[in-house]
Structures are given as C-alpha cells and as structure tokens.
Write a protein that holds these residues in place. Structure first.
Motif, PDB file in Angstrom:
ATOM      1  N   LEU A  69       0.256  -1.127  -0.311  1.00 40.21           N
ATOM      2  CA  LEU A  69      -0.110   0.034  -0.164  1.00 40.21           C
ATOM      3  C   LEU A  69       0.778   1.278   0.339  1.00 40.21           C
ATOM      4  O   LEU A  69       0.047   2.626   0.407  1.00 40.21           O
ATOM      5  N   LEU A  70       1.830   1.405   0.045  1.00 38.98           N
ATOM      6  CA  LEU A  70       3.377   2.502  -0.511  1.00 38.98           C
ATOM      7  C   LEU A  70       3.668   2.564  -1.145  1.00 38.98           C
ATOM      8  O   LEU A  70       4.206   1.387  -1.610  1.00 38.98           O
ATOM      9  N   PRO A  71       3.961   3.299  -2.280  1.00 40.68           N
ATOM     10  CA  PRO A  71       5.100   3.400  -3.064  1.00 40.68           C
ATOM     11  C   PRO A  71       6.520   3.092  -3.141  1.00 40.68           C
ATOM     12  O   PRO A  71       6.985   3.542  -2.309  1.00 40.68           O
ATOM     13  N   ARG A  72       7.134   2.886  -4.066  1.00 36.15           N
ATOM     14  CA  ARG A  72       8.166   2.605  -4.247  1.00 36.15           C
ATOM     15  C   ARG A  72       8.838   3.430  -4.455  1.00 36.15           C
ATOM     16  O   ARG A  72       9.191   4.903  -5.295  1.00 36.15           O
ATOM     17  N   ILE A  73      10.763   4.203  -3.723  1.00 44.09           N
ATOM     18  CA  ILE A  73      11.165   5.239  -3.656  1.00 44.09           C
ATOM     19  C   ILE A  73      11.986   4.826  -4.537  1.00 44.09           C
ATOM     20  O   ILE A  73      12.938   3.835  -3.718  1.00 44.09           O
ATOM     21  N   GLU A  74      12.448   5.458  -5.401  1.00 43.37           N
ATOM     22  CA  GLU A  74      13.480   4.660  -6.112  1.00 43.37           C
ATOM     23  C   GLU A  74      14.566   5.444  -5.578  1.00 43.37           C
ATOM     24  O   GLU A  74      15.922   5.992  -5.886  1.00 43.37           O
ATOM     25  N   PHE A  75      14.455   7.342  -5.195  1.00 42.80           N
ATOM     26  CA  PHE A  75      15.782   8.382  -5.362  1.00 42.80           C
ATOM     27  C   PHE A  75      14.905   9.561  -4.227  1.00 42.80           C
ATOM     28  O   PHE A  75      14.062   9.536  -4.336  1.00 42.80           O
ATOM     29  N   ASP A  76      15.442   9.804  -3.054  1.00 44.50           N
ATOM     30  CA  ASP A  76      15.600  10.880  -2.085  1.00 44.50           C
ATOM     31  C   ASP A  76      16.690  11.411  -1.988  1.00 44.50           C
ATOM     32  O   ASP A  76      17.561  10.991  -1.354  1.00 44.50           O
ATOM     33  N   VAL A  94      -7.603   7.354  -8.528  1.00 42.52           N
ATOM     34  CA  VAL A  94      -8.446   6.616  -8.395  1.00 42.52           C
ATOM     35  C   VAL A  94      -9.479   6.784  -8.422  1.00 42.52           C
ATOM     36  O   VAL A  94     -10.512   7.895  -7.841  1.00 42.52           O
ATOM     37  N   GLU A  95     -11.218   5.398  -8.351  1.00 37.51           N
ATOM     38  CA  GLU A  95     -12.532   6.495  -8.167  1.00 37.51           C
ATOM     39  C   GLU A  95     -12.862   6.412  -7.078  1.00 37.51           C
ATOM     40  O   GLU A  95     -11.952   6.565  -6.228  1.00 37.51           O
ATOM     41  N   PRO A  96     -13.464   7.388  -6.844  1.00 39.01           N
ATOM     42  CA  PRO A  96     -13.349   7.866  -5.426  1.00 39.01           C
ATOM     43  C   PRO A  96     -14.236   6.827  -4.501  1.00 39.01           C
ATOM     44  O   PRO A  96     -14.203   6.912  -3.326  1.00 39.01           O
ATOM     45  N   ASN A 145      -5.282  11.207  -0.414  1.00 40.30           N
ATOM     46  CA  ASN A 145      -4.183  10.683  -0.705  1.00 40.30           C
ATOM     47  C   ASN A 145      -4.656   9.361  -0.393  1.00 40.30           C
ATOM     48  O   ASN A 145      -3.089   8.691  -0.644  1.00 40.30           O
ATOM     49  N   VAL A 146      -4.741   8.558  -1.739  1.00 43.40           N
ATOM     50  CA  VAL A 146      -5.271   7.218  -2.397  1.00 43.40           C
ATOM     51  C   VAL A 146      -4.886   7.913  -3.864  1.00 43.40           C
ATOM     52  O   VAL A 146      -5.600   8.248  -4.593  1.00 43.40           O
ATOM     53  N   LEU A 147      -3.717   6.853  -4.568  1.00 42.25           N
ATOM     54  CA  LEU A 147      -3.635   6.896  -5.424  1.00 42.25           C
ATOM     55  C   LEU A 147      -3.573   5.385  -6.053  1.00 42.25           C
ATOM     56  O   LEU A 147      -3.347   4.134  -5.179  1.00 42.25           O
ATOM     57  N   GLN A 148      -2.942   5.040  -7.491  1.00 41.59           N
ATOM     58  CA  GLN A 148      -3.195   3.246  -7.324  1.00 41.59           C
ATOM     59  C   GLN A 148      -1.764   3.714  -8.914  1.00 41.59           C
ATOM     60  O   GLN A 148      -1.682   4.546  -9.536  1.00 41.59           O
ATOM     61  N   ASN A 149      -1.383   1.897  -8.891  1.00 42.97           N
ATOM     62  CA  ASN A 149      -0.469   2.206  -9.535  1.00 42.97           C
ATOM     63  C   ASN A 149      -1.069   1.696 -11.436  1.00 42.97           C
ATOM     64  O   ASN A 149      -2.410   1.317 -11.198  1.00 42.97           O
ATOM     65  N   PRO A 150      -0.564   1.474 -12.482  1.00 43.69           N
ATOM     66  CA  PRO A 150      -0.735   1.279 -13.165  1.00 43.69           C
ATOM     67  C   PRO A 150      -1.391   0.060 -13.468  1.00 43.69           C
ATOM     68  O   PRO A 150      -2.455  -0.464 -14.324  1.00 43.69           O
ATOM     69  N   ALA A 151      -0.982  -1.042 -12.542  1.00 40.47           N
ATOM     70  CA  ALA A 151      -2.260  -1.959 -12.269  1.00 40.47           C
ATOM     71  C   ALA A 151      -3.310  -2.195 -11.288  1.00 40.47           C
ATOM     72  O   ALA A 151      -4.116  -3.171 -11.791  1.00 40.47           O
ATOM     73  N   GLY A 152      -2.959  -0.526 -10.849  1.00 38.38           N
ATOM     74  CA  GLY A 152      -5.143  -0.458 -10.323  1.00 38.38           C
ATOM     75  C   GLY A 152      -4.602  -0.956  -8.960  1.00 38.38           C
ATOM     76  O   GLY A 152      -5.879  -0.718  -8.060  1.00 38.38           O
ATOM     77  N   GLU A 153      -3.678  -1.014  -7.971  1.00 37.98           N
ATOM     78  CA  GLU A 153      -3.408  -1.802  -6.657  1.00 37.98           C
ATOM     79  C   GLU A 153      -3.226  -0.086  -5.217  1.00 37.98           C
ATOM     80  O   GLU A 153      -2.307   0.911  -6.342  1.00 37.98           O
ATOM     81  N   PRO A 154      -4.099   0.209  -5.100  1.00 40.58           N
ATOM     82  CA  PRO A 154      -3.703   1.460  -4.277  1.00 40.58           C
ATOM     83  C   PRO A 154      -2.578   1.676  -3.547  1.00 40.58           C
ATOM     84  O   PRO A 154      -1.908   0.468  -3.502  1.00 40.58           O
ATOM     85  N   LYS A 155      -2.465   3.123  -3.299  1.00 40.27           N
ATOM     86  CA  LYS A 155      -0.888   3.042  -3.135  1.00 40.27           C
ATOM     87  C   LYS A 155      -1.529   4.585  -1.907  1.00 40.27           C
ATOM     88  O   LYS A 155      -1.950   5.235  -2.286  1.00 40.27           O
TER      89      LYS A 155
END
Length: 216
Positions: A69-76, A94-96, A145-155
């Motif tokens: 449920l958390l995004p992958r961080i590549e660099f910070d 995402v849909e509401p 604050n809820v988004l999704q990856n291209p596969a439709g998994e919420p983050k």
C-alpha cells in the motif's frame, strides 16, 4: 552512478532544469511541489523548494519497504536551500469509491489488514516529528491521498503535512520566529512554493519576500 545522484544538492530550479533537459514533463502541481514524469512514464520526481515535512513520509516508505500500500521510492535527497527531490513509481488517480474504502480501512485498523501496519508506524513517526520538526502539521489520511499504480493497486501518499498556513502567517507577522525555528540554509527558497505562486496577490508575495529577506 545513479543519474539522480547528479541532482543531489542542486537548487530546486537547477534540478527542475535538469529534469526538463532530460525529457521529463510536468504532470502535477501541489501546494509544496512540482511533479515531473519520466520520459518512459515509469517514474515521477517530486521537486520542492522548501520542504519541512516530506522526509517523514519517505522514512515511512523506507521503513516499510515493499509494503503493497506504499509507493516504491527510487531516490530521495535534500536540495540546496531547503528543498527536496523524491523519485518514486508513477501513480494515477483512483475512483472515489476506492479511495473512500481505503480511508475506511485506515479508520478501522483491523487486525490482519496490511493498512494497520502503516497506520501504527505513521502514528509513531507523527509523534516523533511533532517533537522535532517546527510547524509540524500531523497526519493527513484523506481520500485525496489514495492513488493507484498502473496495475490498479491502491497506494497511500503524502500522509504527513507541515502547517503551511501557520508558517506563512508567522513569516509575515513575526519573521524572527521563523529564523529561530528554521535554519537559514533550509529556508532560502521559503517563498518559492507552488501554493504561494498560485494563490498570492502581488502585494502578498512582496510582503512575504520582504519578511524572508529581512532574516538574511
């Protein structure tokens, strides 16, 4: 060397220029940051000129690295003058109903639900930040604050915030308090955040910039 390392310690303007020159495009504008999407569409880079809070969200993602449920961080990395650059996987709206369901899960914090691990760790980090970060705002777990990856998994994203309205009220009315709370090398671009550029009148911007300049 990771290409992103070449952006470390640049100003937010220089970092944005490098992204633009490398084919990245602006895909989002928040209150504190501009978001750039990579040419291949796989990544986004969040670039902020003044960032007192985002490092806590990055810490959450790294502590719970691989959580679904958390995004992958590549660099910070911090940027010169108090900004921050964070590169992560690209996410979409995402849909509401999906966002609302995630917020309900957060509130319930049921045993065995993966979101409960995030909530507990987020609350721990929130308590720590409240003691150490000036003008800390707290947790922000609204449906936006809820988004999704291209596969439709919420983050879950942007789970913490700084008290921005208070920061700029104090900067205008009592700039010495800002000088006491925020080191000079972390507030050089305090007046460059997107919300000020988007919402302030010319007179308001001039007053804030004059207050910030008075601290130097």
């Amino acid at each position: 060397m990771n290409w992103f390392e070449s952006l470390r310690d640049l100003s937010h303007r220089e970092a944005a220029g490098r992204l633009l020159a490398d084919g990245w495009n602006v895909c989002g504008l928040g209150d504190w940051a501009t978001v750039w999407r990579s040419p291949d569409g796989a990544l986004v880079a969040r670039v902020s000129p003044f960032e007192p809070a985002y490092e806590v969200f990055v810490e959450l993602c790294r502590t719970l690295d691989g959580h679904p449920l958390l995004p992958r961080i590549e660099f910070d990395a911090p940027l010169m003058g108090g900004g921050r650059l964070t590169v992560m996987e690209f996410l979409m709206p995402v849909e509401p109903a999906v966002a609302d369901a995630v917020v309900v899960r957060w509130a319930a914090a049921a045993d065995g639900d993966p979101i409960t691990v995030i909530r507990r760790e987020a609350e721990r980090l929130d308590a720590e930040a409240g003691r150490s970060i000036p003008f800390w705002g707290g947790l922000d777990h609204n449906p936006g604050n809820v988004l999704q990856n291209p596969a439709g998994e919420p983050k879950l994203v942007d789970l913490f915030y700084a008290a921005g309205l208070e920061i700029y009220r104090v900067l205008r009315d009592d700039p010495a308090r800002i000088a006491e709370a925020v080191p000079a090398d972390r507030r050089r671009f305090i007046c460059d955040i997107a919300a000020l550029a988007r919402l302030s009148s010319p007179d308001e911007l001039a007053a804030l910039r004059a207050a910030a300049d008075s601290l130097d």
